[in-house]
Design a protein around this motif. Structure first.
Motif, mmCIF file in Angstrom:
data_model
loop_
_atom_site.group_PDB
_atom_site.id
_atom_site.type_symbol
_atom_site.label_atom_id
_atom_site.label_comp_id
_atom_site.label_asym_id
_atom_site.label_seq_id
_atom_site.Cartn_x
_atom_site.Cartn_y
_atom_site.Cartn_z
ATOM 1 N N GLN A 1 -5.479 16.580 16.249
ATOM 2 C CA GLN A 1 -5.626 17.064 14.878
ATOM 3 C C GLN A 1 -6.023 15.905 13.967
ATOM 4 O O GLN A 1 -5.498 14.807 14.092
ATOM 5 C CB GLN A 1 -4.304 17.662 14.378
ATOM 6 N N HIS A 2 -6.939 16.192 13.061
ATOM 7 C CA HIS A 2 -7.341 15.200 12.056
ATOM 8 C C HIS A 2 -6.498 15.423 10.811
ATOM 9 O O HIS A 2 -6.517 16.511 10.224
ATOM 10 C CB HIS A 2 -8.828 15.332 11.754
ATOM 11 N N VAL A 3 -5.740 14.405 10.436
ATOM 12 C CA VAL A 3 -4.767 14.553 9.346
ATOM 13 C C VAL A 3 -4.870 13.367 8.390
ATOM 14 O O VAL A 3 -5.531 12.363 8.673
ATOM 15 C CB VAL A 3 -3.323 14.628 9.902
ATOM 16 N N LYS A 4 -4.201 13.504 7.247
ATOM 17 C CA LYS A 4 -3.990 12.385 6.338
ATOM 18 C C LYS A 4 -2.496 12.134 6.253
ATOM 19 O O LYS A 4 -1.721 13.060 5.976
ATOM 20 C CB LYS A 4 -4.581 12.687 4.961
ATOM 21 N N VAL A 5 -2.116 10.889 6.525
ATOM 22 C CA VAL A 5 -0.705 10.509 6.559
ATOM 23 C C VAL A 5 -0.540 9.203 5.777
ATOM 24 O O VAL A 5 -1.520 8.492 5.531
ATOM 25 C CB VAL A 5 -0.206 10.326 8.006
ATOM 26 N N PRO A 6 0.689 8.876 5.375
ATOM 27 C CA PRO A 6 0.897 7.620 4.642
ATOM 28 C C PRO A 6 0.543 6.390 5.474
ATOM 29 O O PRO A 6 0.775 6.356 6.691
ATOM 30 C CB PRO A 6 2.400 7.644 4.324
ATOM 31 N N MET B 1 0.829 -1.206 0.000
ATOM 32 C CA MET B 1 0.000 0.000 0.000
ATOM 33 C C MET B 1 0.864 1.257 0.000
ATOM 34 O O MET B 1 0.482 2.303 0.517
ATOM 35 C CB MET B 1 -0.929 0.010 1.212
ATOM 36 N N ALA B 2 2.046 1.124 -0.542
ATOM 37 C CA ALA B 2 2.982 2.247 -0.567
ATOM 38 C C ALA B 2 2.362 3.454 -1.262
ATOM 39 O O ALA B 2 1.779 3.342 -2.339
ATOM 40 C CB ALA B 2 4.262 1.838 -1.275
ATOM 41 N N GLY B 3 2.471 4.601 -0.622
ATOM 42 C CA GLY B 3 1.984 5.847 -1.209
ATOM 43 C C GLY B 3 0.544 6.176 -0.889
ATOM 44 O O GLY B 3 0.100 7.310 -1.102
ATOM 45 N N LYS B 4 -0.221 5.213 -0.367
ATOM 46 C CA LYS B 4 -1.622 5.477 -0.034
ATOM 47 C C LYS B 4 -1.713 6.266 1.262
ATOM 48 O O LYS B 4 -0.957 6.036 2.207
ATOM 49 C CB LYS B 4 -2.396 4.170 0.093
ATOM 50 N N LEU B 5 -2.660 7.208 1.313
ATOM 51 C CA LEU B 5 -2.871 8.008 2.524
ATOM 52 C C LEU B 5 -4.041 7.457 3.327
ATOM 53 O O LEU B 5 -4.962 6.834 2.788
ATOM 54 C CB LEU B 5 -3.134 9.471 2.165
ATOM 55 N N MET B 6 -4.007 7.707 4.628
ATOM 56 C CA MET B 6 -5.090 7.283 5.513
ATOM 57 C C MET B 6 -5.456 8.421 6.459
ATOM 58 O O MET B 6 -4.661 9.330 6.711
ATOM 59 C CB MET B 6 -4.664 6.068 6.335
ATOM 60 N N ARG B 7 -6.664 8.350 6.994
ATOM 61 C CA ARG B 7 -7.087 9.306 8.011
ATOM 62 C C ARG B 7 -6.525 8.870 9.365
ATOM 63 O O ARG B 7 -6.500 7.681 9.690
ATOM 64 C CB ARG B 7 -8.607 9.389 8.093
ATOM 65 N N ALA B 8 -6.089 9.848 10.142
ATOM 66 C CA ALA B 8 -5.538 9.557 11.460
ATOM 67 C C ALA B 8 -5.756 10.754 12.380
ATOM 68 O O ALA B 8 -6.049 11.868 11.924
ATOM 69 C CB ALA B 8 -4.050 9.238 11.369
ATOM 70 N N VAL B 9 -5.605 10.521 13.665
ATOM 71 C CA VAL B 9 -5.658 11.573 14.682
ATOM 72 C C VAL B 9 -4.282 11.654 15.323
ATOM 73 O O VAL B 9 -3.695 10.629 15.679
ATOM 74 C CB VAL B 9 -6.722 11.259 15.754
ATOM 75 N N GLN B 10 -3.747 12.860 15.447
ATOM 76 C CA GLN B 10 -2.418 13.015 16.033
ATOM 77 C C GLN B 10 -2.352 14.304 16.845
ATOM 78 O O GLN B 10 -3.243 15.148 16.796
ATOM 79 C CB GLN B 10 -1.336 13.049 14.949
ATOM 80 N N TYR B 11 -1.264 14.430 17.628
ATOM 81 C CA TYR B 11 -0.970 15.709 18.285
ATOM 82 C C TYR B 11 0.519 15.983 18.134
ATOM 83 O O TYR B 11 1.326 15.065 17.953
ATOM 84 C CB TYR B 11 -1.421 15.733 19.751
ATOM 85 N N ASN B 12 0.873 17.273 18.217
ATOM 86 C CA ASN B 12 2.228 17.711 17.882
ATOM 87 C C ASN B 12 3.075 18.130 19.076
ATOM 88 O O ASN B 12 4.253 18.451 18.908
ATOM 89 C CB ASN B 12 2.168 18.882 16.892
ATOM 90 N N CYS B 13 2.469 18.176 20.263
ATOM 91 C CA CYS B 13 3.220 18.603 21.452
ATOM 92 C C CYS B 13 2.475 18.125 22.683
ATOM 93 O O CYS B 13 1.336 17.645 22.602
ATOM 94 C CB CYS B 13 3.383 20.122 21.474
ATOM 95 N N TYR B 14 3.120 18.262 23.835
ATOM 96 C CA TYR B 14 2.459 17.908 25.085
ATOM 97 C C TYR B 14 1.351 18.913 25.393
ATOM 98 O O TYR B 14 1.441 20.089 25.053
ATOM 99 C CB TYR B 14 3.466 17.917 26.237
ATOM 100 N N GLY B 15 0.300 18.408 26.065
ATOM 101 C CA GLY B 15 -0.787 19.276 26.495
ATOM 102 C C GLY B 15 -1.821 19.481 25.402
ATOM 103 O O GLY B 15 -1.710 18.969 24.290
ATOM 104 N N GLY B 16 -2.865 20.224 25.752
ATOM 105 C CA GLY B 16 -3.891 20.572 24.775
ATOM 106 C C GLY B 16 -5.177 19.804 24.916
ATOM 107 O O GLY B 16 -6.221 20.240 24.416
ATOM 108 N N GLY B 17 -5.136 18.628 25.561
ATOM 109 C CA GLY B 17 -6.354 17.858 25.744
ATOM 110 C C GLY B 17 -7.040 17.546 24.422
ATOM 111 O O GLY B 17 -6.394 17.414 23.381
ATOM 112 N N PRO B 18 -8.375 17.454 24.420
ATOM 113 C CA PRO B 18 -9.108 17.148 23.188
ATOM 114 C C PRO B 18 -8.847 18.165 22.076
ATOM 115 O O PRO B 18 -8.766 17.791 20.897
ATOM 116 C CB PRO B 18 -10.575 17.172 23.628
ATOM 117 N N ALA B 19 -8.689 19.430 22.462
ATOM 118 C CA ALA B 19 -8.458 20.472 21.453
ATOM 119 C C ALA B 19 -7.100 20.331 20.781
ATOM 120 O O ALA B 19 -6.884 20.887 19.693
ATOM 121 C CB ALA B 19 -8.579 21.865 22.100
ATOM 122 N N GLY B 20 -6.179 19.585 21.415
ATOM 123 C CA GLY B 20 -4.857 19.397 20.843
ATOM 124 C C GLY B 20 -4.798 18.310 19.784
ATOM 125 O O GLY B 20 -3.771 18.153 19.111
#
Length: 329
Positions: free
Chosen positions: A22-27, A1-20
């Motif tokens: 992010q809904h993204v598309k990643v490989p 499945m090389a190159g295919k994107l998927m939906r995922a949830v991620q965060y970029n730093c400590y803290g933020g709770g639910p608001a932290g």
């Protein structure tokens, strides 16, 4: 499945709770040696997940940012990496994703074969997804830390399970009753009937004086406490324990770890035992088989689509979920 994107949830730093979150598309990840790629059908949120985001386990967890949280999932095998022997494309499975890397809150995730188990048709994806961290923690606490034989052949034991309507607690009550145990359980008033139906012999409202003091209504002393609630002083446990009683703390605080260290030095017979989960496929197989045979239930608090993962996150942080919180892509 090389190159295919998927939906995922991620965060970029400590803290933020639910608001932290992010809904993204990643490989879509690629399975390495002894790994399988799973198309997620259901995942569960554990307190561990938001505690990592909060920074309570830094600098060990997470390994790096951005981080896709989630360790427990059930789904279908899409691809197998080199060396995989027990699974093939199309198999239905339950798995525990490596906690350092995470990845469960996504359409696809990779997991080690060694912590993946086959899921029979009789076990739904949501039921299976709840078994990972919570079910395995309850199983390890009872069988390894407390020494309970779940086939009922061991000596009778008096067990206390705190927060018995939560993710770990609900499994601990049911598993303990497979052994030769008398189970006292604590929970909130609204869940007392549920915990009784799960098999507890005595149920105490934790908000009452006796509940706060962890006293058995029948006056029993405990051989072991499976402590699934918030931090509790050792002075509350100690008078309720038998001479060789243990408190198995599934989320030990710094104070609890200090108590553990002091008891080591003083050779105390009554002990606080911190639990560090070591997931094993054979234990996951055992739990799945119990669910298949309807000897173990996964109590589901709520289900949330991946697009609303922050609602599941907030519900877990609130701390009053009854059973497991499930996310479905």
């Amino acid at each position: 499945m090389a190159g295919k994107l998927m939906r995922a949830v991620q965060y970029n730093c400590y803290g933020g709770g639910p608001a932290g979150l992010q809904h993204v598309k990643v490989p879509v990840p690629t399975p390495n040696n002894d790994e399988i790629l799973i198309k997620t059908e259901a995942a569960s949120v554990n307190p561990f997940d938001w505690k990592v985001q909060k920074g309570m386990l830094r600098p060990v967890f997470p390994r790096k940012f951005p981080h896709i949280p989630g360790t427990d999932l059930a789904g279908e095998v899409i691809e197998v990496g080199p060396g995989v022997q027990h699974f093939k494309t199309g198999d239905k499975v339950v798995s525990v994703v490596n906690a350092l890397n995470g990845g469960g809150l996504a359409e696809y995730a990779v997991a080690k074969e060694s912590v993946t188990a086959a899921r029979p048709l009789e076990v739904s994806a949501a039921e299976g997804a709840g078994l990972g961290v919570a079910g395995l923690t309850a199983h390890q606490a009872l069988t390894q830390s407390a020494g309970i034989k779940l086939d009922g052949t061991g000596p009778q034991a008096n067990i206390l399970i705190t927060a018995a309507s939560g993710g770990v607690g609900q499994y601990a009550v049911q598993l303990a009753k497979l052994g030769n145990t008398h189970v006292t359980a604590t929970c909130g008033a609204r869940n007392m009937d549920l915990v009784k139906r799960l098999g507890a012999d005595e149920v105490i409202n934790y908000k009452t004086p006796d509940g706060a003091a962890l006293k058995s209504p029948s006056g029993r002393k405990y051989d072991a406490v499976i402590h699934c609630a918030a931090s509790t002083p050792w002075s509350t446990f100690e008078p309720n324990l038998n001479d060789n009683g243990k408190v198995i703390d599934i989320t030990p605080s710094p104070t609890a770890l200090m108590t553990f260290a002091l008891q080591k030095i003083s050779f105390s017979k009554k002990k606080l035992v911190p639990l560090v989960l070591i997931p094993k496929r054979e234990n996951l197989d055992y739990l799945i088989n119990l669910v298949k045979e309807r000897k173990l239930k996964t109590i589901i608090d709520s289900k949330h689509p991946l697009s609303k993962a922050e609602d599941a996150w907030a519900k877990s942080i609130d701390g009053h979920a009854t059973g497991k919180i499930i996310v479905e892509p």
